[in-house]
Design a protein around this motif. Sequence first.
Motif, PDB file in Angstrom:
ATOM      1  N   LEU A   1       0.967  -1.245   0.064  1.00 18.36           N
ATOM      2  CA  LEU A   1      -0.016   0.016   0.011  1.00 18.36           C
ATOM      3  C   LEU A   1       1.022   1.290  -0.060  1.00 18.36           C
ATOM      4  O   LEU A   1       0.592   2.210  -0.758  1.00 18.36           O
ATOM      5  N   ALA A   2       2.184   1.227   0.812  1.00 16.83           N
ATOM      6  CA  ALA A   2       2.926   2.417   0.661  1.00 16.83           C
ATOM      7  C   ALA A   2       3.489   2.583  -0.543  1.00 16.83           C
ATOM      8  O   ALA A   2       3.624   3.859  -0.860  1.00 16.83           O
TER       9      ALA A   2
ATOM     10  N   ALA B   1       0.827   3.971  -2.978  1.00 11.49           N
ATOM     11  CA  ALA B   1       0.636   5.545  -2.708  1.00 11.49           C
ATOM     12  C   ALA B   1       1.586   6.171  -3.112  1.00 11.49           C
ATOM     13  O   ALA B   1       1.483   7.453  -3.593  1.00 11.49           O
TER      14      ALA B   1
ATOM     15  N   ALA C   1       1.401   6.509  -6.983  1.00  6.15           N
ATOM     16  CA  ALA C   1       0.443   7.377  -7.343  1.00  6.15           C
ATOM     17  C   ALA C   1       0.754   8.891  -7.036  1.00  6.15           C
ATOM     18  O   ALA C   1       0.489   9.726  -8.054  1.00  6.15           O
ATOM     19  N   VAL C   2       1.362   9.323  -6.011  1.00  4.44           N
ATOM     20  CA  VAL C   2       1.838  10.826  -5.526  1.00  4.44           C
ATOM     21  C   VAL C   2       2.841  11.181  -6.796  1.00  4.44           C
ATOM     22  O   VAL C   2       2.783  12.305  -7.340  1.00  4.44           O
TER      23      VAL C   2
END
Length: 265
Positions: free
Chosen positions: A18-19, A22, A25-26
């Motif tokens: 998940l990290a 994320a 995506a950023v």
Amino acid sequence: MTQRHAPGSFIRIALPLLALAAGVAVWEAVVRMNNTPAYVLPAPSLVFATLIQDWSLLSGSLLTTLLTTVHGFIAAAVGGIALAILFSRSKWLEYALLPYAVILQVTPVIAIAPLLLIYLPQHVAVVTCAWIVAFFPVLSNTALGLSLVDRNLLGLFQLYGASGTQTLCRLKLPSALPHILGGLRIAGGLSLIGAVVAEIAAGSAGAGSGLAYRIAEAGYRLNIPRMFAALLLLSFAGIVIYGGLSLASYLVLRRWHESALGKDN
């Protein structure tokens, strides 16, 4: 007990993923919002597209780097374990050679690589760099494991008249196995680092073909997406190497050693 620990195992796997998602995506959003040029910072989507487009080139270079890594790792494993066994049999030999092993470890391999490329054939020089970086952890961990044998068991072997070879094979090596496997896990990643450093040095001499050379070449040409794609492959290779060695260590130790038994309970 296994079911009780299943959610914890899932979380340990899911949270890093998940990290990572994320962060990607950023990264993608920042590049798109700022219209950042690809030669400054490519978007992850462009990196993956480049990886697919240049796969034939990068996969061949990856294979070259992995072969160098494997050769260096095998040499480090065999040499480190063998020398540690000799050290355990002869303190005089340990006193004579261990300082040079330490010197070899603390000398930056990036400084040694150009010299090796002068005096050795390219492939031998690159493998030697991988061996230099990976050798000392195997040696030190194996020597430590051999020195931590239970004194009561050692006395029992001596009481029953076991020979030095019998004591080594049936007591010292099995007792030192967790330390040996720990050293091999470290050496796996370090051999990849040594191979990359040597390939960069070889590439600067115009004789590179590994993945590290592709990274340097892409940097010279400002082909930053290919540089990131090659770096992604290197990172993935390092993860696979460490994961494979960790799995092998677990499979070897799971039925009898506390470090592995605790994971099943």
